[in-house]
Design a protein around this motif. Structure first.
Motif, PDB file in Angstrom:
ATOM      1  N   ALA A 226      -4.701   7.784   6.807  1.00 39.14           N
ATOM      2  CA  ALA A 226      -4.605   7.245   5.292  1.00 39.14           C
ATOM      3  C   ALA A 226      -3.621   6.161   5.067  1.00 39.14           C
ATOM      4  O   ALA A 226      -3.896   4.845   4.655  1.00 39.14           O
ATOM      5  N   LEU A 227      -2.490   6.522   5.587  1.00 38.77           N
ATOM      6  CA  LEU A 227      -1.184   5.726   5.220  1.00 38.77           C
ATOM      7  C   LEU A 227      -1.334   4.523   6.376  1.00 38.77           C
ATOM      8  O   LEU A 227      -0.951   3.338   5.952  1.00 38.77           O
TER       9      LEU A 227
ATOM     10  N   LEU B 104      -8.163  11.149   2.759  1.00 39.68           N
ATOM     11  CA  LEU B 104      -7.457  11.930   1.860  1.00 39.68           C
ATOM     12  C   LEU B 104      -8.198  12.976   1.185  1.00 39.68           C
ATOM     13  O   LEU B 104      -7.779  14.239   1.085  1.00 39.68           O
TER      14      LEU B 104
ATOM     15  N   TRP C 166     -10.124   0.564   1.453  1.00 40.88           N
ATOM     16  CA  TRP C 166      -9.729   1.898   0.581  1.00 40.88           C
ATOM     17  C   TRP C 166     -10.636   2.940   0.332  1.00 40.88           C
ATOM     18  O   TRP C 166     -10.463   4.123   0.173  1.00 40.88           O
TER      19      TRP C 166
ATOM     20  N   VAL D 227      -9.413   4.783   3.049  1.00 41.28           N
ATOM     21  CA  VAL D 227      -8.473   5.731   2.718  1.00 41.28           C
ATOM     22  C   VAL D 227      -8.554   6.950   1.832  1.00 41.28           C
ATOM     23  O   VAL D 227      -8.308   8.106   1.921  1.00 41.28           O
ATOM     24  N   ALA D 228      -9.646   6.740   1.157  1.00 35.64           N
ATOM     25  CA  ALA D 228     -10.119   7.931   0.260  1.00 35.64           C
ATOM     26  C   ALA D 228     -10.847   8.828   0.883  1.00 35.64           C
ATOM     27  O   ALA D 228     -10.614   9.989   0.749  1.00 35.64           O
TER      28      ALA D 228
ATOM     29  N   TRP E 221       1.846   2.692  -2.447  1.00 34.41           N
ATOM     30  CA  TRP E 221       1.434   3.703  -3.335  1.00 34.41           C
ATOM     31  C   TRP E 221       0.833   5.024  -3.315  1.00 34.41           C
ATOM     32  O   TRP E 221       0.624   5.915  -3.825  1.00 34.41           O
ATOM     33  N   VAL E 222       0.127   4.642  -1.849  1.00 35.01           N
ATOM     34  CA  VAL E 222      -0.827   5.819  -1.187  1.00 35.01           C
ATOM     35  C   VAL E 222       0.195   6.995  -0.971  1.00 35.01           C
ATOM     36  O   VAL E 222      -0.491   8.002  -0.958  1.00 35.01           O
TER      37      VAL E 222
ATOM     38  N   ALA F  23      -3.300   1.863   4.923  1.00 32.87           N
ATOM     39  CA  ALA F  23      -2.770   1.335   3.742  1.00 32.87           C
ATOM     40  C   ALA F  23      -1.892   0.341   4.220  1.00 32.87           C
ATOM     41  O   ALA F  23      -1.537  -0.615   3.614  1.00 32.87           O
TER      42      ALA F  23
ATOM     43  N   GLY G 143       0.828  -1.089   0.177  1.00 31.39           N
ATOM     44  CA  GLY G 143       0.025   0.227  -0.080  1.00 31.39           C
ATOM     45  C   GLY G 143       0.861   1.120  -0.082  1.00 31.39           C
ATOM     46  O   GLY G 143       0.213   2.656   0.086  1.00 31.39           O
TER      47      GLY G 143
ATOM     48  N   ALA H  94      -0.548  10.188  -2.952  1.00 32.36           N
ATOM     49  CA  ALA H  94      -1.449  11.156  -2.605  1.00 32.36           C
ATOM     50  C   ALA H  94      -1.059  11.654  -1.281  1.00 32.36           C
ATOM     51  O   ALA H  94      -1.384  13.056  -1.044  1.00 32.36           O
ATOM     52  N   VAL H  95      -0.556  10.832  -0.325  1.00 33.14           N
ATOM     53  CA  VAL H  95      -0.518  11.583   0.962  1.00 33.14           C
ATOM     54  C   VAL H  95       0.702  12.603   0.938  1.00 33.14           C
ATOM     55  O   VAL H  95       0.354  13.674   1.620  1.00 33.14           O
TER      56      VAL H  95
END
Length: 271
Positions: free
Chosen positions: A229-230, A247, A240, A243-244, A158-159, A233, A156, A162-163
């Motif tokens: 969010a991190l 974010l 998810w 997470v969204a 790749w989050v 993940a 995860g 955005a983070v």
């Protein structure tokens, strides 16, 4: 002879008036790009040692916490790694940007920007974006080392795409506002350091065991939602949608923080 002189004087006056006209103000995006490149070039030279310190600090915190927190995808381990990773952003984007704008205001540097045909938003967004972008290597290194140290899944990570920009925008906007609103440069430095300390104390520890008052303070911290969010993940099966949602809140807080910083810049530049 009098008529030609009068005509010549009128022509010279018209020419001087035309020369005195100011150039039109630059559009937002070209001005933003120019300020961003200039600030990024400046930060690349002056801030590399400080980025190393920020990364080393976050890694050191994780090593210390490893002695009291069990490895595995538990709440405490995920909070430590996620909070330490975002702490790199807080050190650079909040602490250093507060010091930068505080110094800029104290030295009269804002007068230079005020004379340029550049929108205030371009100055704030360009500086904030440059400082936030500068944290990317440190955040990535910290997250990878923390995942290995606490045996967390790396699928995860790749989050972070955005983070980092969202948490960076929120923290950089807050840092710029603190630096511009502080009446003295020393107070801007103090506010930046206090903000980074809050990100350390409230972001690295899990929220569950905290007293209710500290949980409310944690909810007000702009970096909290990037940390959440991190941390989500890092679960073996992340939610998810959560997470969204986190974010999205982080993005909304970032917009408010940057608007506040832009208003603070206009207020400081007009004095």
């Amino acid at each position: 002879m009098t008529a030609p002189r009068a005509g010549s004087a009128a022509a010279e006056h018209a020419s001087a008036g035309a020369a005195a006209e100011l150039a039109p103000r630059a559009r937002l995006w070209p001005a933003l790009s120019a300020v961003y490149r200039a600030q990024l070039s400046r930060a690349r030279v002056a801030r590399i040692p400080l980025l190393f310190v920020a990364t080393f600090q976050s890694v050191g915190i994780m090593v210390l916490m490893r002695g009291v927190v069990e490895s595995g995808p538990g709440e405490a381990a995920r909070a430590v790694v996620a909070g330490s990773s975002v702490l790199v952003v807080a050190f650079v984007a909040l602490n250093l940007l507060a010091q930068y704008f505080g110094q800029l205001r104290a030295s009269g540097g804002l007068d230079h920007y005020a004379t340029l045909p550049v929108p205030p938003a371009a100055v704030v967004l360009g500086a904030a974006g440059a400082y936030a972008s500068f944290t990317v290597p440190g955040v990535l290194v910290t997250a990878v080392i923390g995942s290995w140290l606490f045996q967390l899944p790396m699928g995860g990570l790749w989050v972070l795409v955005a983070v980092v920009p969202l948490a960076g925008a929120a923290l950089a906007g807050l840092g710029a506002a603190l630096g511009l609103l502080a009446p003295r440069q020393e107070l801007a430095t103090l506010c930046g350091q206090l903000g980074m300390s809050a990100a350390l104390l409230l972001g690295v520890l899990p929220a569950g065991p905290m007293p209710q008052l500290l949980q409310w303070a944690r909810d007000l911290l702009p970096s909290t939602y990037g940390v959440e969010a991190l941390a989500e993940a890092f679960k073996p099966s992340p939610n998810w949608a959560q997470v969204a949602f986190d974010l999205g809140i982080c993005a909304a807080v970032g917009v408010v923080a940057l608007m506040l910083a832009t208003w603070a810049y206009r207020r400081a530049a007009s004095r």
